[in-house]
Design a protein around this motif. Structure first.
Motif, PDB file in Angstrom:
ATOM      1  N   PHE A   1      -9.231  -4.658  -0.039  1.00 50.42           N
ATOM      2  CA  PHE A   1      -8.118  -3.702  -0.090  1.00 50.42           C
ATOM      3  C   PHE A   1      -6.808  -4.374   0.302  1.00 50.42           C
ATOM      4  CE2 PHE A   1      -5.249  -0.634   1.813  1.00 50.42           C
ATOM      5  CZ  PHE A   1      -5.219   0.369   0.863  1.00 50.42           C
TER       6      PHE A   1
ATOM      7  N   THR B   1      -5.597  -6.794  -2.370  1.00 49.11           N
ATOM      8  CA  THR B   1      -5.104  -6.108  -3.555  1.00 49.11           C
ATOM      9  C   THR B   1      -3.780  -5.404  -3.299  1.00 49.11           C
ATOM     10  OG1 THR B   1      -7.381  -5.731  -4.239  1.00 49.11           O
ATOM     11  CG2 THR B   1      -5.700  -4.412  -5.320  1.00 49.11           C
ATOM     12  N   ASN B   2      -3.663  -4.751  -2.148  1.00 49.50           N
ATOM     13  CA  ASN B   2      -2.514  -3.887  -1.874  1.00 49.50           C
ATOM     14  C   ASN B   2      -1.624  -4.382  -0.746  1.00 49.50           C
ATOM     15  OD1 ASN B   2      -3.217  -1.782  -3.791  1.00 49.50           O
ATOM     16  ND2 ASN B   2      -4.940  -1.381  -2.438  1.00 49.50           N
TER      17      ASN B   2
ATOM     18  N   LYS C   1       2.178  -4.267  -0.929  1.00 44.22           N
ATOM     19  CA  LYS C   1       2.753  -2.933  -1.087  1.00 44.22           C
ATOM     20  C   LYS C   1       3.044  -2.277   0.262  1.00 44.22           C
ATOM     21  CE  LYS C   1       0.539  -2.427  -5.522  1.00 44.22           C
ATOM     22  NZ  LYS C   1      -0.472  -1.722  -6.314  1.00 44.22           N
TER      23      LYS C   1
ATOM     24  N   ASP D   1      -1.891   6.157  -5.668  1.00 47.94           N
ATOM     25  CA  ASP D   1      -0.903   5.525  -6.539  1.00 47.94           C
ATOM     26  C   ASP D   1       0.201   4.890  -5.695  1.00 47.94           C
ATOM     27  OD1 ASP D   1       0.520   4.784  -8.812  1.00 47.94           O
ATOM     28  OD2 ASP D   1       1.582   6.695  -8.910  1.00 47.94           O
ATOM     29  N   TYR D   2      -0.053   3.673  -5.237  1.00 48.20           N
ATOM     30  CA  TYR D   2       0.937   2.945  -4.451  1.00 48.20           C
ATOM     31  C   TYR D   2       1.995   2.367  -5.381  1.00 48.20           C
ATOM     32  CZ  TYR D   2      -2.783   3.148  -0.958  1.00 48.20           C
ATOM     33  OH  TYR D   2      -3.755   3.575  -0.103  1.00 48.20           O
TER      34      TYR D   2
ATOM     35  N   ASP E   1       4.665  -0.412  -6.433  1.00 47.34           N
ATOM     36  CA  ASP E   1       4.881  -1.840  -6.259  1.00 47.34           C
ATOM     37  C   ASP E   1       6.361  -2.064  -5.924  1.00 47.34           C
ATOM     38  OD1 ASP E   1       4.998  -4.568  -6.313  1.00 47.34           O
ATOM     39  OD2 ASP E   1       4.178  -4.791  -8.318  1.00 47.34           O
TER      40      ASP E   1
ATOM     41  N   LYS F   1       7.703   0.453   0.383  1.00 46.63           N
ATOM     42  CA  LYS F   1       6.659   0.152   1.363  1.00 46.63           C
ATOM     43  C   LYS F   1       6.491   1.308   2.345  1.00 46.63           C
ATOM     44  CE  LYS F   1       7.212  -4.814   0.951  1.00 46.63           C
ATOM     45  NZ  LYS F   1       7.615  -6.062   1.582  1.00 46.63           N
TER      46      LYS F   1
ATOM     47  N   ASN G   1       4.597   4.039   0.519  1.00 45.44           N
ATOM     48  CA  ASN G   1       3.177   3.713   0.422  1.00 45.44           C
ATOM     49  C   ASN G   1       2.451   3.969   1.740  1.00 45.44           C
ATOM     50  OD1 ASN G   1       3.437   2.891  -2.246  1.00 45.44           O
ATOM     51  ND2 ASN G   1       3.783   0.761  -1.692  1.00 45.44           N
TER      52      ASN G   1
END
Length: 113
Positions: free
Chosen positions: A9, A12-13, A16, A44-45, A47, A100, A103
């Motif tokens: 996780f 990947t994120n 963000k 749905d974060y 970018d 950020k 998110n």
């Protein structure tokens, strides 16, 4: 929660979220069960780099603010042509941090942490 899933996780994120929030996110993920983890993956974060590009190309239209859920500021930015472009230029420097923050708020609200 399995540490490999948490690492996946974050890999990947990770970009963000701000670096100061990553340890808190890692701790919260370790306390989640599998269904909540799947929810965290499906959110749905935004970018931050994409938000910067959108702000550069369509900043005076307020699209960047609409995408971050700030409808009132988006309308105001649209009606004032980005505050006569002053607000647009300021957003070029702030929009990544706003994404950020968005998110992180999305993560904490969805998971109830």
């Amino acid at each position: 929660m399995d540490q490999n899933k948490i690492d996946m996780f974050l890999a990947t994120n990770g970009k963000k979220f701000s670096t100061s929030q990553l340890s808190l996110i890692s701790n919260k993920l370790s306390q989640l069960d599998d269904s909540k983890f799947q929810l965290a993956l499906s959110l749905d974060y935004k970018d931050p780099t994409t938000m910067l590009i959108i702000s550069l190309l369509a900043g005076p239209l307020g699209i960047d603010r609409f995408m971050l859920g700030e409808t009132g500021l988006g309308v105001l930015k649209l009606l004032t042509a980005g505050g006569c472009c002053v607000w647009t230029i300021v957003d070029w420097f702030l929009i990544q941090d706003k994404a950020k923050e968005y998110n992180f708020n999305l993560f904490t609200q969805a998971l109830g942490v």
